[in-house]
Scaffold this motif. Structure first.
Motif, short mmCIF file in Angstrom:
data_model
loop_
_atom_site.label_atom_id
_atom_site.label_comp_id
_atom_site.label_asym_id
_atom_site.label_seq_id
_atom_site.Cartn_x
_atom_site.Cartn_y
_atom_site.Cartn_z
N ARG A 22 6.82 37.68 -29.29
CA ARG A 22 5.83 38.41 -28.50
C ARG A 22 4.68 37.49 -28.15
O ARG A 22 4.35 36.57 -28.89
N PHE A 23 4.08 37.74 -26.99
CA PHE A 23 2.89 37.00 -26.59
C PHE A 23 1.74 37.97 -26.41
O PHE A 23 1.94 39.08 -25.94
N ASP A 24 0.55 37.52 -26.79
CA ASP A 24 -0.64 38.30 -26.48
C ASP A 24 -1.21 37.77 -25.17
O ASP A 24 -1.93 36.78 -25.15
N GLY A 25 -0.85 38.44 -24.09
CA GLY A 25 -1.33 38.00 -22.78
C GLY A 25 -2.62 38.71 -22.43
O GLY A 25 -3.13 39.54 -23.19
N ALA A 26 -3.15 38.38 -21.26
CA ALA A 26 -4.39 39.00 -20.80
C ALA A 26 -4.18 40.51 -20.59
O ALA A 26 -5.09 41.31 -20.78
N GLN A 29 0.11 42.98 -24.95
CA GLN A 29 1.21 42.27 -25.59
C GLN A 29 2.48 42.34 -24.75
O GLN A 29 2.81 43.38 -24.20
N VAL A 30 3.15 41.20 -24.65
CA VAL A 30 4.42 41.13 -23.93
C VAL A 30 5.50 40.75 -24.92
O VAL A 30 5.35 39.79 -25.68
N THR A 31 6.59 41.51 -24.92
CA THR A 31 7.72 41.11 -25.75
C THR A 31 8.64 40.27 -24.87
O THR A 31 9.33 40.78 -24.00
N ALA A 32 8.60 38.97 -25.09
CA ALA A 32 9.38 38.06 -24.24
C ALA A 32 10.85 38.10 -24.64
O ALA A 32 11.73 38.08 -23.79
N LEU A 33 11.10 38.16 -25.95
CA LEU A 33 12.47 38.21 -26.45
C LEU A 33 12.55 39.25 -27.54
O LEU A 33 11.66 39.36 -28.38
N GLY A 50 19.63 34.58 -16.30
CA GLY A 50 18.92 35.86 -16.18
C GLY A 50 17.81 35.74 -15.17
O GLY A 50 17.42 34.63 -14.82
N PRO A 51 17.31 36.88 -14.70
CA PRO A 51 16.24 36.85 -13.70
C PRO A 51 14.97 36.24 -14.29
O PRO A 51 14.83 36.17 -15.50
N SER A 52 14.08 35.84 -13.43
CA SER A 52 12.89 35.17 -13.95
C SER A 52 12.02 36.14 -14.73
O SER A 52 11.96 37.33 -14.41
N GLY A 53 11.45 35.68 -15.80
CA GLY A 53 10.64 36.53 -16.66
C GLY A 53 11.43 37.15 -17.80
O GLY A 53 10.88 37.92 -18.58
N CYS A 54 12.73 36.81 -17.93
CA CYS A 54 13.52 37.43 -18.99
C CYS A 54 13.44 36.65 -20.29
O CYS A 54 14.12 36.97 -21.25
N GLY A 55 12.62 35.61 -20.32
CA GLY A 55 12.39 34.92 -21.60
C GLY A 55 13.20 33.66 -21.80
O GLY A 55 13.31 33.16 -22.92
N LYS A 56 13.74 33.11 -20.71
CA LYS A 56 14.58 31.90 -20.86
C LYS A 56 13.78 30.71 -21.36
O LYS A 56 14.20 30.01 -22.28
N SER A 57 12.62 30.48 -20.72
CA SER A 57 11.80 29.33 -21.15
C SER A 57 11.30 29.54 -22.57
O SER A 57 11.23 28.60 -23.36
N THR A 58 10.97 30.79 -22.88
CA THR A 58 10.52 31.11 -24.24
C THR A 58 11.61 30.77 -25.25
O THR A 58 11.34 30.17 -26.30
N LEU A 59 12.85 31.12 -24.90
CA LEU A 59 13.97 30.83 -25.78
C LEU A 59 14.05 29.33 -26.07
O LEU A 59 14.19 28.90 -27.22
#
Ligand SMILES: Nc1ncnc2c1ncn2[C@@H]1O[C@H](COP(=O)(O)OP(=O)(O)O)[C@@H](O)[C@H]1O
Ligand SMILES: [Mg+2]
Lengths: 262, 259
Positions: A22-26, A29-33, A50-59
């Motif tokens: 999870r990220f604490d964004g502005a 909270q966003v659950t990225a994965l 997966g589409p953009s924003g689905c957490g690939k970079s986070t992974l």
């Protein structure tokens, strides 16, 4: 379709168990994965699509040890992944080459961090990988003197040269034109076959995923989850315009849109 | 046709006309005019004599030595302090903020304190030059380090770089263009403040360009005053031309930020 867990043919290089990030964004909270469980086998080319924003970079950041999980665990072989390490190199989408170094110095950067090599061995290795990506004649060129495709080739050489156990690639071809991309698909498959690397590549391009992966893991967004896993049993080298590849890509696309329609 | 002329022709003609007009204006006027406004020929004559007597060269040497030593000390202190500001939050919130304030203070304002602390000696002038340099460098280093693209850091870290290696091989090279422009700014501040300090107080340990200008004032020799002004300008231009500009151009060119 197959299970996301290893089929026990090869040992798992990377293991993810119930990983949540999870990220604490502005905007809160966003659950990225969420609850990702996945094995990457030794010597496997795994593609996450997966589409953009689905957490690939986070992974990839998690696998690289640049970020930490909120829940669950990630292991490389037997060891928990807690920090960045030379055994897992990342190749980024674009322009992570250092502009103050020329091509060969960029490739040498990672090699110079390996204390067990002599300088002559490092130089030899850097030359070998620059040649491997077809840029043996561009040793002295600065990044800005190279085309986008050449820069990504240097970045590829830089990631391969220190001989990491796992290569992590974050949409490495998405900033390139179609022709250059096609060439690089050929290069990377050749290198994969020759060098027997474990590769995790993420992309939003389904065709690309099917063209490159031994297995394709489809992620769905909000929060990022594993939706479905596809085995790709087509012979290499594969070409983008192969009809078998197109029909598999269509299958993945259908799976994705059926989820998005829900 | 005017457009066919090489570019330097017109400015040269205008400059020559201007100088001739100036000379004519002084010579055709009453004697007092020549005192108030020295003619170009008088300034040149002073320049020539001061050059032959060695007075000008020794004053330039004294001033340049102060500037270079003070600048070197200021930069040598400013770089690590700026890095510390970038690295440690509370240092940034204290020293970083203080630097922002002190940067706006012309460092000649330090002269009274410097004289008190160090006496009428070389150290006092050096202190003023250091104060002129250091804050601009601290701020530039802090800002450029904070602005290093995170992608470079991530790439380097996954290749096993951290600690001093990360600083010396990635953060500093990436921050270098910004650091250099900070140094250039620090140099300009230090140069101005040094001139002011030299005019303001006669430092017994050395007779610099500022002192030479001030001596001209006391002797009512405006040819000397304007001559020194020209030399001060020239030195400033030269420092930029032979030192900062080439480094900056090389840096920008080698990274493709310019043609
Ligand atoms: N550092 C961060 N801070 C806050 N939110 C983030 C951060 N990184 C990623 N996210 C969020 O996590 C989600 C997944 O992002 P990302 O992994 O970049 O997706 P992808 O690479 O698939 O496009 C997005 O909603 C994004 O806004
Ligand atoms: Mg991404």
């Amino acid at each position: 379709m197959s299970s996301p867990h290893a089929k026990s043919t090869a040992p798992a290089a990377l293991t993810l168990r119930n990983v949540t990030k999870r990220f604490d964004g502005a905007a809160g909270q966003v659950t990225a994965l969420e609850d990702i469980s996945l094995d990457v086998r030794e010597g496997e080319f795994l593609v996450v699509v997966g589409p953009s924003g689905c957490g690939k970079s986070t992974l990839l950041s998690l696998l690289a040890g640049l970020e930490h999980t909120n829940e669950g665990e990630i292991r490389l072989g037997e060891e928990a992944v807690v920090a960045p390490g030379r055994d897992r190199l990342v190749m980024f989408q674009q322009d992570a080459l250092f502009p103050w170094l020329n091509a060969i110095e960029n490739v040498l950067f990672g090699l110079r961090l390996k204390p067990d090599l002599t300088e002559a061995e490092r130089l030899e290795s850097a030359r070998y990988y620059l040649n491997l990506v077809g840029l043996g004649n561009k040793e002295k060129a600065r990044p800005h003197e190279l085309s986008g495709g050449m820069r990504q080739r240097v970045a590829l050489a830089r990631s391969l040269a220190p001989n990491p156990r796992v290569l992590l690639m974050d949409e490495p071809f998405s900033a390139l034109d179609a022709l250059t991309r096609e060439q690089l698909y050929g290069d990377i498959q050749e290198i994969f076959t020759k060098r027997k690397k474990t590769i995790v590549l993420v992309t939003h391009n389904i065709r690309e995923a099917v063209c490159l992966g031994d297995r394709v893991v489809l992620f769905s967004p909000n929060p990022g989850r594993v939706q479905q896993v596809f085995d790709v049993n087509l012979p290499r080298p594969r070409r983008m315009n192969d009809p078998a590849l197109a029909s598999l890509a269509a299958e993945v696309t259908t799976a994705l849109s059926s989820h998005l329609a829900k | 046709m005017a457009s066919k002329l090489p570019r330097p022709v017109i400015p040269t003609v205008i400059a020559v006309l201007f100088l001739v007009g100036w000379e004519w204006f002084v010579r055709t006027g009453p004697d007092t005019r020549a005192v108030l406004v020295p003619a170009p020929s008088h300034i040149l004559k002073w320049f020539w004599e001061a050059l032959l007597s060695g007075e000008l060269l020794s004053a330039t040497w004294v001033t340049m030595r102060r500037l270079v030593i003070g600048f070197a000390i200021g930069a040598a202190l400013g770089v690590p302090l700026g890095a510390l500001c970038a690295r440690v939050r509370w240092v940034r919130d204290t020293l970083g903020v203080l630097a922002l304030g002190l940067q706006t203070l012309p460092s000649v304002c330090w002269v009274p304190l410097a004289l008190l602390w160090f006496g009428i000696r070389e150290e006092a002038v050096l202190f003023v030059v250091v104060m002129g340099t250091i804050w601009a460098v601290v701020i530039a280093v802090q800002e450029s380090v904070l602005n290093v693209p995170p992608l470079y850091l991530r790439a380097a870290q996954t290749m096993g770089s951290n600690g001093w290696h990360l600083w010396s091989r990635v953060i500093f090279p990436a921050a270098l263009p910004g650091v250099l422009s900070g140094m250039k700014q620090g140099w300009a501040f230090a140069w101005r403040s040094l001139m002011a300090a030299e005019i303001f107080v006669v430092i017994v340990t050395g007779f610099g360009l500022g002192s030479l200008l001030n001596a001209g004032r006391e002797l009512l020799r405006m040819d000397q005053v304007m001559g020194v002004m020209a030399v001060v300008m020239l030195v400033g231009l030269l420092a930029d031309l032979v030192f900062f500009s080439p480094i900056e151009r090389w840096l920008r060119r080698s990274r493709g930020l310019e043609r």
